[in-house]
Motif scaffolding. Sequence first.
Motif, PDB file in Angstrom:
ATOM      1  N   LEU A 117       0.822  -1.216   0.000  1.00 27.73           N
ATOM      2  CA  LEU A 117       0.000   0.000   0.000  1.00 27.73           C
ATOM      3  C   LEU A 117       0.858   1.270   0.000  1.00 27.73           C
ATOM      4  N   PRO A 118       1.780   1.438   0.952  1.00 17.34           N
ATOM      5  CA  PRO A 118       2.641   2.621   0.855  1.00 17.34           C
ATOM      6  C   PRO A 118       3.620   2.557  -0.312  1.00 17.34           C
ATOM      7  N   VAL A 119       4.130   1.386  -0.622  1.00 19.38           N
ATOM      8  CA  VAL A 119       5.194   1.292  -1.631  1.00 19.38           C
ATOM      9  C   VAL A 119       4.676   1.654  -3.013  1.00 19.38           C
ATOM     10  N   TYR A 120       3.504   1.167  -3.389  1.00 20.01           N
ATOM     11  CA  TYR A 120       2.971   1.469  -4.712  1.00 20.01           C
ATOM     12  C   TYR A 120       2.404   2.894  -4.802  1.00 20.01           C
ATOM     13  N   ASN A 121       2.122   3.512  -3.644  1.00 23.19           N
ATOM     14  CA  ASN A 121       1.374   4.765  -3.688  1.00 23.19           C
ATOM     15  C   ASN A 121       2.081   5.988  -3.109  1.00 23.19           C
ATOM     16  N   GLU A 122       2.833   5.809  -2.000  1.00 19.17           N
ATOM     17  CA  GLU A 122       3.343   6.991  -1.317  1.00 19.17           C
ATOM     18  C   GLU A 122       4.813   6.932  -0.916  1.00 19.17           C
ATOM     19  N   TYR A 123       5.328   5.769  -0.639  1.00 18.38           N
ATOM     20  CA  TYR A 123       6.663   5.676  -0.048  1.00 18.38           C
ATOM     21  C   TYR A 123       7.724   6.292  -0.964  1.00 18.38           C
ATOM     22  N   VAL A 124       8.579   7.138  -0.370  1.00 18.55           N
ATOM     23  CA  VAL A 124       9.668   7.790  -1.103  1.00 18.55           C
ATOM     24  C   VAL A 124      10.986   7.439  -0.423  1.00 18.55           C
ATOM     25  N   HIS A 125      11.847   6.755  -1.142  1.00 20.79           N
ATOM     26  CA  HIS A 125      13.168   6.426  -0.627  1.00 20.79           C
ATOM     27  C   HIS A 125      14.059   7.668  -0.735  1.00 20.79           C
ATOM     28  N   PRO A 126      14.907   7.918   0.248  1.00 21.73           N
ATOM     29  CA  PRO A 126      15.720   9.148   0.212  1.00 21.73           C
ATOM     30  C   PRO A 126      16.651   9.240  -0.988  1.00 21.73           C
ATOM     31  N   GLU A 127      17.030   8.110  -1.576  1.00 22.00           N
ATOM     32  CA  GLU A 127      17.923   8.139  -2.739  1.00 22.00           C
ATOM     33  C   GLU A 127      17.224   7.675  -4.014  1.00 22.00           C
ATOM     34  N   ARG A 128      16.432   6.622  -3.920  1.00 21.57           N
ATOM     35  CA  ARG A 128      15.811   6.070  -5.118  1.00 21.57           C
ATOM     36  C   ARG A 128      14.500   6.752  -5.490  1.00 21.57           C
ATOM     37  N   GLY A 129      13.914   7.477  -4.563  1.00 23.08           N
ATOM     38  CA  GLY A 129      12.615   8.078  -4.838  1.00 23.08           C
ATOM     39  C   GLY A 129      11.505   7.056  -4.715  1.00 23.08           C
ATOM     40  N   MET A 130      10.418   7.253  -5.468  1.00 23.94           N
ATOM     41  CA  MET A 130       9.308   6.304  -5.439  1.00 23.94           C
ATOM     42  C   MET A 130       9.640   5.090  -6.309  1.00 23.94           C
ATOM     43  N   LEU A 131       8.973   3.991  -6.019  1.00 25.94           N
ATOM     44  CA  LEU A 131       9.208   2.770  -6.788  1.00 25.94           C
ATOM     45  C   LEU A 131       8.948   2.996  -8.268  1.00 25.94           C
ATOM     46  N   ILE A 132       7.867   3.702  -8.598  1.00 24.55           N
ATOM     47  CA  ILE A 132       7.538   3.904 -10.008  1.00 24.55           C
ATOM     48  C   ILE A 132       8.645   4.667 -10.721  1.00 24.55           C
ATOM     49  N   ASP A 133       9.244   5.670 -10.049  1.00 25.97           N
ATOM     50  CA  ASP A 133      10.334   6.429 -10.661  1.00 25.97           C
ATOM     51  C   ASP A 133      11.555   5.533 -10.885  1.00 25.97           C
ATOM     52  N   TRP A 134      11.835   4.710  -9.904  1.00 23.57           N
ATOM     53  CA  TRP A 134      12.985   3.816 -10.003  1.00 23.57           C
ATOM     54  C   TRP A 134      12.795   2.807 -11.129  1.00 23.57           C
ATOM     55  N   LEU A 135      11.606   2.181 -11.183  1.00 22.92           N
ATOM     56  CA  LEU A 135      11.356   1.176 -12.215  1.00 22.92           C
ATOM     57  C   LEU A 135      11.550   1.756 -13.607  1.00 22.92           C
ATOM     58  N   PHE A 136      10.895   2.882 -13.861  1.00 24.19           N
ATOM     59  CA  PHE A 136      10.895   3.412 -15.215  1.00 24.19           C
ATOM     60  C   PHE A 136      12.230   4.059 -15.608  1.00 24.19           C
ATOM     61  N   SER A 137      13.146   4.130 -14.679  1.00 23.75           N
ATOM     62  CA  SER A 137      14.485   4.609 -15.028  1.00 23.75           C
ATOM     63  C   SER A 137      15.357   3.478 -15.555  1.00 23.75           C
ATOM     64  N   LYS A 138      14.855   2.229 -15.514  1.00 23.38           N
ATOM     65  CA  LYS A 138      15.671   1.078 -15.859  1.00 23.38           C
ATOM     66  C   LYS A 138      15.384   0.578 -17.279  1.00 23.38           C
TER      67      LYS A 138
END
Length: 566
Positions: free
Chosen positions: A376-397
């Motif tokens: 729930l938080p990971v797909y919607n709100e969680y922001v890692h201090p270096e990687r950012g949100m999961l969606i941002d990280w995924l689509f950078s690959k």
Amino acid sequence: MMFKKRLVTILLVCLSLLFNLSTVFAADETTSTTLPFILKNENFAFHERTDAVIIDAGKEVVASSLSVSDFEVHVVATRKVDPNFVAYDGPREVIDVYTSNVNDSGSPSDTGRYIIIDFPDVGWGDGGSTSDGGYTFDSKYTITYKGAQINFADGSSIVPEAFVQTGVVSPVLDQFKYANYNGLDYSYFYNEDVDKPLPLVVFFHGGGQGNDIYTPIRFSNGGTVWANPENQAKYPSHVLAPRNATTPEHMHKVKAVIDEMIAAGKVDPNRVYITGFSMGGGSTWTFLRTYPDFAAAAAPLCPAGGPGSVANAQAVAYLPLWTFVDVKDFLYDSVVNTDRIYGPYWNDSLLTILQENRLNNPPYNGHVFDGHAVWLPVYNEYVHPERGMLIDWLFSKSKIRGISEVEVNTVSGVAPILPATVAVEVNQNSTGVVSEERPVVWDAIDPQSYGNDGPGVFKVEGTIEGTVEKAVATVTVEYRNRIADLKEIVAGLDIVHGNKNALTVKLDQAEKLLSDTKHDKSAEAVEILNAFIDQVNNFASSGKLSEEQAIEMVEAAEETIRNITN
């Protein structure tokens, strides 16, 4: 006779008064009718809910004539695949009633054609959810009006006798389609606005959420979050959500569906992302074990499974991998042990441990969910201090990590020769980045690009085999001093001596001006060469030179001018 005329006049006046009175009373008339309505569903982080009903009143309603106490709402929810199973039969709490000028919720107005009955966005066991127990519902709503009357802006009013449900709208989920491949059910979303191969997110749902084909994308938004308009605006992509895919045999079918999407030109084969939670996190690993070199990145959330062996871990040693778990998850020890055992073999991996599964944004406003619900938080709100949100990280690959730069030189008027292959840096999940020579088909080049009037330097794109990314060649055009060539051409002309001499004199003058190293006489040289071009054209128009001869000399002179002015 006079009496009869007066009588007719009186009757006409009376009829006129009666007509006008009936019109006046019509404005205050109260009528009874049946009004249609639709359900407005919303896919929130935890699950899809019926968020509102939208009544079409047919004309402008005065909002002040509406009250929450005027409406009672009842719902009967039955399983879509088993209408005889009643999952809920009871009331819905009405929290607001307002008018809107648009056929949607969330846009209140003082008057509006549409009456919006709003329900709580959060609730459990209140009839609002569109699924439960792994099954999706067909919900039949009944609305009862208990008020005095509903007033229209034109002065009329109604007392609705009944309301009839005519449809259901779920803006994001309605864009998903359902299909079957060789016994494998799946749902999928295509971004139809972008006409090129796009990234694909493959989402595997959790255990118990796949009792029918509809529920995997309705329980939580692990499948639909990627298709939300705000995410599509940032990252145009497609989504695939297989149902109950847990075994290698299932993964062969999932891969076959993906291959069909790639063959159809929908999916970028180098940007396929695999994710899922709980059982779906285990399915993520099953896919990676079955096709270790296929994915561009993977995100198993609280996974019920892992690589299973050192060999399987080494097969994805360079795969970008991001795993999540909550400290209160019953799978916590399993997930941590998997990372401890196999993490040393991974070169681009991170395990993130959350202290609680909190959703801060509306509609949950700080609610903390069960320790297993890390998705729930990971797909919607969680922001890692270096990687950012999961969606941002995924689509950078991407599996494509780089394409070699191509630089080509040519001379004016000569088409550049571009290489048949280019070097492509590809991430092999087992060994890391390797360089591969891949065939490339270059776009057609306009001859004007490398002509005398061209830009001098231009770029050409090329399509590389097996990639969406383009090769780019930078072409540099050389403009030469062609006076010596022109003298040779003039010397070979079969024209009278005086005409030939006139051309030769101009070339000698231009050459002498350019050879002056003490003074810049390039402008005078250009002027002489332009006079040479004019004389060549005059000789051609009078028949002293052929068109081919004139073109050859004019192009050589113009190239010389370009050489001087550059």
